[in-house]
Write a protein that holds these residues in place. Structure first.
Motif, PDB file in Angstrom:
ATOM      1  N   MET A 138      68.739  67.095  41.744  1.00 18.28           N
ATOM      2  CA  MET A 138      69.191  65.885  42.241  1.00 18.28           C
ATOM      3  C   MET A 138      70.279  66.448  42.542  1.00 18.28           C
ATOM      4  O   MET A 138      71.494  67.729  41.777  1.00 18.28           O
ATOM      5  N   TYR A 158      75.267  66.736  43.159  1.00 16.56           N
ATOM      6  CA  TYR A 158      75.708  66.685  43.038  1.00 16.56           C
ATOM      7  C   TYR A 158      77.246  67.052  43.553  1.00 16.56           C
ATOM      8  O   TYR A 158      77.101  68.208  43.427  1.00 16.56           O
ATOM      9  N   ASP A 210      69.901  65.967  35.878  1.00 19.95           N
ATOM     10  CA  ASP A 210      70.201  64.014  36.508  1.00 19.95           C
ATOM     11  C   ASP A 210      72.129  64.580  35.934  1.00 19.95           C
ATOM     12  O   ASP A 210      73.116  65.962  35.614  1.00 19.95           O
ATOM     13  N   LEU A 211      73.007  63.386  36.097  1.00 18.85           N
ATOM     14  CA  LEU A 211      73.502  63.151  35.446  1.00 18.85           C
ATOM     15  C   LEU A 211      74.282  64.256  34.556  1.00 18.85           C
ATOM     16  O   LEU A 211      75.457  64.489  35.063  1.00 18.85           O
ATOM     17  N   ASP A 212      73.771  64.545  33.062  1.00 19.69           N
ATOM     18  CA  ASP A 212      74.153  64.669  32.036  1.00 19.69           C
ATOM     19  C   ASP A 212      74.290  66.192  32.124  1.00 19.69           C
ATOM     20  O   ASP A 212      75.451  66.527  31.449  1.00 19.69           O
ATOM     21  N   LEU A 230      77.581  66.275  34.074  1.00 20.17           N
ATOM     22  CA  LEU A 230      78.985  66.308  33.489  1.00 20.17           C
ATOM     23  C   LEU A 230      79.369  67.095  32.610  1.00 20.17           C
ATOM     24  O   LEU A 230      80.499  67.473  32.514  1.00 20.17           O
ATOM     25  N   ASP A 231      78.296  67.948  31.965  1.00 19.34           N
ATOM     26  CA  ASP A 231      78.130  69.331  31.117  1.00 19.34           C
ATOM     27  C   ASP A 231      79.361  70.488  31.777  1.00 19.34           C
ATOM     28  O   ASP A 231      79.941  70.432  31.725  1.00 19.34           O
ATOM     29  N   PRO A 251      77.135  61.548  42.722  1.00 20.81           N
ATOM     30  CA  PRO A 251      75.811  61.261  43.056  1.00 20.81           C
ATOM     31  C   PRO A 251      75.810  62.114  45.357  1.00 20.81           C
ATOM     32  O   PRO A 251      76.185  60.780  45.899  1.00 20.81           O
ATOM     33  N   GLY A 281      63.251  62.024  51.678  1.00 23.29           N
ATOM     34  CA  GLY A 281      61.729  60.832  51.121  1.00 23.29           C
ATOM     35  C   GLY A 281      62.265  59.439  52.376  1.00 23.29           C
ATOM     36  O   GLY A 281      60.970  59.153  52.553  1.00 23.29           O
ATOM     37  N   ALA A 323      59.784  58.820  46.718  1.00 27.09           N
ATOM     38  CA  ALA A 323      59.891  60.040  46.843  1.00 27.09           C
ATOM     39  C   ALA A 323      60.991  59.762  46.159  1.00 27.09           C
ATOM     40  O   ALA A 323      61.882  60.375  45.873  1.00 27.09           O
ATOM     41  N   ALA A 353      72.423  57.474  40.656  1.00 27.53           N
ATOM     42  CA  ALA A 353      73.441  58.445  39.903  1.00 27.53           C
ATOM     43  C   ALA A 353      72.625  59.243  39.362  1.00 27.53           C
ATOM     44  O   ALA A 353      72.578  60.598  38.607  1.00 27.53           O
ATOM     45  N   ARG A 354      71.193  58.956  38.872  1.00 28.59           N
ATOM     46  CA  ARG A 354      69.775  59.479  37.955  1.00 28.59           C
ATOM     47  C   ARG A 354      70.844  59.978  36.615  1.00 28.59           C
ATOM     48  O   ARG A 354      70.290  61.076  36.044  1.00 28.59           O
TER      49      ARG A 354
END
Lengths: 117, 409
Positions: free
Chosen positions: A1, A3, A86-88, A91-92, A110, A116, B77, B160-161
């Motif tokens: 993902m 960001y 992921d977001l965490d 954020l780190d 994001p 897809g 997906a 935002a996952r």
């Protein structure tokens, strides 16, 4: 993902630089995040105050004005695009970024993934 | 049907948590959790309850999720599900029970990237198993508004996952207070409704306690979780005595202490002891200790005010806030007399957070009243009336004003 990390300076010194940010901190951070293999893109703006806004009206006429700074206290200084699980994790990285300190902030957003669709 | 649903309530949270973690999507997890429970409601009365009901529900829900993702490749997906087939091949768990992944879900629902007002709604929905109309009722908003908020929060988690994970030990101290805050805000709304015809809403307070019990079961060693559960039990123990026959306010000093729930007090006191043992106390543990001191007093006059003031002093050092300072001033008034208490209250007059906080004006009114400074008391009561929340609170202030008028004549 993916960001987008938007780095905003909190306060400007008289010469238009960000207050409280040491170049060594930035170099250390950039080295760490680059070596972690998560950086997709990153740029630092030439300075914090030079900006030119372009708007095109319905009749096609173009308006060019000097930067959008009058109404905002925070000014964009640079960005990273990172690819992390992921977001965490994002954020780190934002919290490690020197731009999140000394009154500055890092805004994490994001990025759309159309793979897809 | 409702009874059967109640049986599934606890199971629903576990199932939802496990599926949300596996598929990374609350919508899909909710959908297949509901479908699996519906299937159970149809099948079990006919086929009999399977030997491993949790496992049956999990297998059924997963199969439905896999079907859904096969049908809708674009959706799959988007969720970046890579392990669907491997997931199906996974055998039953040795214990036969469901994995308990509700702790992950607690942290996701209380994630700081979600709007504060959405965190409580999502927690009630996902972990307390409330339906959307029930959550809407809990927050006194229209069902359509609540439905929109829940959809928005779930979309935020997906887009935002926001991960379904328990923070690492080093992040836990920063993240756990957010989870506790969500539960406590549900409780405080239940304790003193911010508006509406009822002073307290025991259903909400009980939901908060239920959530805290689940969390305490998952994190038995976290002393602030223990402290929060203790605090809520010790305060909720007085619930039957806090309102009169017409739902009107009964102040602590006038409460019939025989109506306090002795079992909750016993349980809360034991929890306070463990919350205060083994290191510096956290704010919930100290507040629980204050509640315990009140609960232990046989009547109002024998309340150990020096002890309560001392506990507020501790609280002010670890979690300073104008509201705590207000409560401390009220305790000082009982220990040292209304004049001293009033001086402390007046020193807080410039606090912006207390300006529209009716307990502040009410506390001042009460002390001025006791000092026989009636015109000032009247002004303070009227100020409290301007910001009081629920109808019984307003009625209470009207009665105090009436009492003051009759004294004045």
């Amino acid at each position: 993902m993916k960001y987008l990390l938007l780095i905003n300076a909190g306060e400007l010194d008289p010469s238009g630089g960000a207050v409280g940010c040491e170049p060594e901190d930035w170099m250390r951070f950039d080295k760490e995040i680059t070596e972690a293999g998560v950086v997709v893109a990153s740029e630092s703006l030439a300075d914090l105050v030079t900006a030119t806004r372009v708007q095109v009206a319905n009749d096609g006429s173009r308006t060019v004005t000097d930067g959008p700074f009058a109404e905002t206290r925070e000014v964009l200084g640079g960005f990273y695009v990172i690819d992390v699980p992921d977001l965490d994790v994002a954020l780190d990285w934002a919290a490690k970024c020197p731009g999140s300190r000394a009154g500055g902030s890092v805004v994490v957003r994001p990025i759309a993934d159309f793979a897809g669709a | 049907m409702d009874q059967v649903e109640a049986v599934f309530r606890e199971e629903r949270g576990r199932l939802l948590a496990a599926l949300a973690r596996r598929f990374g999507d609350l919508d899909l997890a909710e959908e297949v959790t509901s479908e699996a429970i519906e299937a159970a409601l149809v099948r079990w009365p006919v086929d009999g309850v399977p030997p491993n009901p949790g496992g049956w529900l999990m297998t059924t829900a997963r199969r439905k999720a896999v079907d859904r993702l096969r049908r809708d490749q674009a959706y799959a997906a988007k969720l970046a599900i890579l392990q669907v087939d491997a997931d199906r091949a996974e055998g039953p768990r040795p214990g036969g029970g469901l994995p308990d992944e509700r702790l992950e879900l607690f942290f996701t629902c209380a994630h700081p990237a979600l709007a504060p007002e959405d965190r409580g709604a999502l927690t009630l929905r996902c972990l307390a198993g409330l339906s959307t109309p029930e959550v809407a009722r809990a927050f006194l908003v229209p069902v359509a508004t609540m439905a929109k908020r829940i959809v928005r929060a779930k979309a935020r988690i997906r887009d935002a996952r926001i991960p379904f994970r328990v923070p690492d030990a080093d992040e836990l101290p920063a993240r756990l207070p957010g989870v506790l805050q969500v539960i406590y805000s549900v409780f405080t709304e239940g304790y003193a409704a911010s508006s509406g015809p009822y002073l307290q809403r025991t259903d909400l307070a009980e939901e908060a306690i239920r959530l805290a019990r689940i969390l305490h079961g998952l994190l038995p060693g976290e002393r602030e979780v223990t402290g929060l559960l203790a605090l809520m039990l010790l305060v909720h123990a007085r619930c039957a005595a806090r309102t009169g026959p017409d739902g009107d306010v009964v102040l602590l000093e006038d409460q019939n202490r025989a109506r306090w729930d002795a079992d909750l007090i016993t349980e809360g006191r034991a929890l306070v002891v463990s919350a205060l043992t083994g290191g510096p106390a956290g704010p919930y543990a100290v507040q629980a200790a204050i509640a315990a001191v009140h609960d232990e007093a046989p009547d109002f006059v024998s309340t150990d005010w020096p002890q309560i003031v001392a506990l507020y002093d501790v609280l002010l050092t670890i979690d300073p806030s104008p509201v705590i300072a207000l409560n401390r001033a009220a305790a000082v008034a009982f220990r040292d007399g209304p004049e001293t208490g009033l001086a402390l209250l007046d020193s807080l007059a410039a606090e912006p957070r207390l300006r529209d906080y009716h307990p502040y004006a009410l506390a001042r009114a009460d002390l001025l009243h006791r000092l026989n400074r009636l015109p000032e008391a009247r002004a303070a009561y009227e100020q409290a009336l301007g910001t009081a929340g629920s109808d019984p609170e307003r009625t209470h202030i009207h009665r105090r004003l009436a009492a003051l008028t009759s004294e004045d004549n």
